[in-house]
Design a protein around this motif. Structure first.
Motif, mmCIF file in Angstrom:
data_model
loop_
_atom_site.group_PDB
_atom_site.id
_atom_site.type_symbol
_atom_site.label_atom_id
_atom_site.label_comp_id
_atom_site.label_asym_id
_atom_site.label_seq_id
_atom_site.Cartn_x
_atom_site.Cartn_y
_atom_site.Cartn_z
ATOM 1 N N LEU A 190 -3.995 -2.792 5.584
ATOM 2 C CA LEU A 190 -2.572 -2.627 5.848
ATOM 3 C C LEU A 190 -2.324 -2.000 7.215
ATOM 4 O O LEU A 190 -1.426 -2.419 7.953
ATOM 5 C CB LEU A 190 -1.942 -1.754 4.756
ATOM 6 N N CYS A 469 4.179 -7.205 8.849
ATOM 7 C CA CYS A 469 3.968 -6.722 7.477
ATOM 8 C C CYS A 469 3.647 -7.820 6.476
ATOM 9 O O CYS A 469 2.870 -7.601 5.542
ATOM 10 C CB CYS A 469 5.195 -5.945 7.022
ATOM 11 N N SER A 472 0.152 -9.058 5.152
ATOM 12 C CA SER A 472 -0.588 -8.307 4.137
ATOM 13 C C SER A 472 -0.437 -8.874 2.729
ATOM 14 O O SER A 472 -1.151 -8.451 1.826
ATOM 15 C CB SER A 472 -0.130 -6.835 4.130
ATOM 16 N N THR A 503 -0.802 -4.310 -1.852
ATOM 17 C CA THR A 503 -0.206 -4.421 -0.521
ATOM 18 C C THR A 503 1.300 -4.646 -0.566
ATOM 19 O O THR A 503 2.002 -4.305 0.382
ATOM 20 C CB THR A 503 -0.846 -5.572 0.283
ATOM 21 N N ALA A 507 3.899 -3.230 2.091
ATOM 22 C CA ALA A 507 4.502 -4.194 3.011
ATOM 23 C C ALA A 507 6.022 -4.099 2.972
ATOM 24 O O ALA A 507 6.686 -4.116 4.015
ATOM 25 C CB ALA A 507 4.041 -5.606 2.661
#
Length: 535
Positions: A190, A469, A472, A503, A507
């Protein structure tokens, strides 16, 4: 922690237990939702089979779209780009003949192998484990999370190498402080994705982004120039913000499910430490510390030589015309890092007596490659799917049509920018290469937004938010597949659902926080970088 909560409840107002109960219910509800995400995701086929299924779906879709004459004007070339039928005779021949090249030129493949040659020596010598143990053995677990997040924020120069290096190291860091090494891998993954577009440094990727933006802007104004430094202020603050947000999400949400990330019995991860043949018996602490100090001196000398080597304008480490960012060193960072790890690993192994003769080095390197063999199998399937997806031109059509929809809205510039974040984030689930998607979208969205008064540097900043983001949470990303493979070296049952369920909260939180930061930045009218106003 339990006793503290009980003590607090005794002295808190009467409404506190209700509030705590509501928080517990909300947390439990979220945990149950993420558990369902994991179960559903893990019911998907193994990533190797999943990508072959997607390969078939795209091939059939391309035949249907080609028959319907679906096309779009490619803004990068100015030529119409029609969907090509992957089921035609000529297409089958071309794709079969290109399968080997598609695999061998697949970005992460060469990087991973080259880095692993050196990283395996550093690992099999015991150096990485000893370094993590001595440097982080007494660090509180929550500081270990923030440390990994900051490491990810500084990993931008490494490109694909960052995933190969930082994810296994993050596992060692978490293991050293008594936490799940699998959670460490997820946090590392991440943080690297966030660092790709939020970083205090200027990297070669920034230069490429700026060049593409400049070419797009000059379609409207030939005098417009977008510089690699135009987002520096914004990305520097963003890096710190995302590191804090990721740390909070890890501790408050992901840690509640950390008990599910228990390695299988006997699992050792992508690397296994010193082998028996190299002397895996315990090394006296005094010898270990002496070897670490010697290794530190050699590491500093190695890096110093690289810096000195970059000073002369005609140095082979520099690029054409003495360029530093677009240089041999940065473009060939994988080889430089491999040599770095090989040298310091060999020095440490010699200092601890684990390197007895020259044949140990190639054995360490071979052991490292064997440990990632499952990833090589995965990469073959991924490379063939991505090659087909690009060959059919479906990716181009999807990106261009999405941009055209935004162009027809005629909304206020701030609203358009917010919509761009949402639309690009969705497109990024399909086209996960940041540079490729930017090359497709910039010639459309930059001229479009310039005509309603937006600064191209602002559009580039918006793109960074959307591009980062969602990488991920999409199995379309090669680095997502890489991370699933890493997790399976600890826990065989780990799958796509495992990674997505961990994730997804991070995210969403990072996307929300980053968008809020941009909104505040835009409202205050702060410059995005030197000489780059937000309005």
């Amino acid at each position: 922690m339990i006793s503290t909560s009980e003590s607090a409840s005794e002295t808190a107002p009467e409404s506190a237990p209700e509030s705590a109960s509501e928080t517990t219910r909300d947390t439990t509800r979220l945990t149950r939702f993420l558990d369902r995400v994991e179960r559903v995701g893990n019911r998907l086929p193994h990533p190797f089979l999943l990508f072959w299924l997607l390969f078939c779906v795209v091939a059939v879709a391309s035949a249907i779209m080609a028959a319907a004459d679906v096309s779009a004007l490619d803004p990068a070339t100015g030529e119409p780009s029609a969907v090509r039928n992957a089921l035609s005779v000529d297409a089958v021949r071309e794709l079969m003949l290109g399968a080997e090249e598609s695999f061998l030129t697949f970005g992460p493949l060469g990087t991973m192998l080259i880095i692993m040659f050196g990283l395996a020596v550093a690992d099999r010598s015991g150096m990485l484990e000893a370094l993590a143990r001595h440097a982080l053995g007494r660090v509180h677990p929550r500081y270990a999370v923030f440390t990994v997040c900051l490491a990810g924020a500084l990993s931008k120069f490494l490109s694909y190498s960052a995933y190969v290096i930082l994810i296994p190291l993050a596992a060692l860091v978490f293991k050293a402080v008594g936490r799940s090494p699998m959670l460490g891998m997820i946090v590392g993954f991440l943080s690297i994705n966030a660092a790709g577009d939020a970083n205090p440094f200027i990297a070669p990727g920034d230069v490429v982004f700026a060049r593409i933006a400049t070419e797009a802007a000059q379609l409207v104004d030939p005098d417009t120039v977008v510089r690699a430094t135009d987002n520096t202020y914004f990305t520097t603050v963003s890096a710190l913000l995302l590191a804090i947000v990721l740390t909070l999400v890890t501790e408050k949400v992901l840690a509640r499910r950390e008990h599910e990330l228990v390695p299988d019995s006997g699992a050792t991860g992508p690397t296994t430490g010193p082998t028996a043949e190299s002397g895996s018996e315990a090394v006296p602490e005094e010898t270990e510390l002496r070897a670490l100090r010697r290794t530190g001196v050699v590491a500093a000398a190695f890096l110093g030589l690289l810096v000195v080597g970059m000073i002369p304008a005609g140095s082979p480490l520099r690029g054409p015309n003495g360029a530093i960012l677009d240089s041999t060193l940065f473009n060939g960072i994988a080889l430089a890092l491999s040599l770095f790890f090989l040298v310091i690993g060999a020095v440490y192994a010699h200092g601890t007596g684990r390197l007895t003769n020259s044949s140990d080095l190639p054995r360490f390197m071979a052991d490292g490659v064997r440990s990632i063999a499952p990833l090589l199998v995965l990469f073959f399937a991924v490379s063939q799917f991505l090659a087909l997806f690009e060959w059919t031109s479906i990716s181009t059509v999807v990106a261009v049509r999405g941009a055209e929809v935004l162009e027809g809205l005629n909304a206020p510039i701030f609203v358009v920018l917010m919509l761009l974040i949402a639309a690009i984030a969705v497109l990024n689930l399909l086209i996960t290469s940041g540079t490729a998607l930017w090359a497709l979208l910039a010639p459309v969205i930059i001229p479009m937004t310039m005509l309603i008064g937006a600064n191209p540097a602002t559009v580039m900043a918006v793109y960074r938010i959307a591009d980062s983001c969602t990488n991920s949470i999409t199995p379309m990303s090669a680095t997502f597949v890489l991370t699933v493979g890493y997790l399976q070296t600890y826990q065989k049952k780990a799958g796509i659902g495992t990674l997505v369920s961990f994730t997804l909260p991070a995210a969403v939180a990072m996307m929300a926080a980053w968008t809020a930061l941009f909104a505040a930045w835009y409202a205050l009218g702060l410059p995005l970088g030197p000489g780059a106003p937000v309005h």
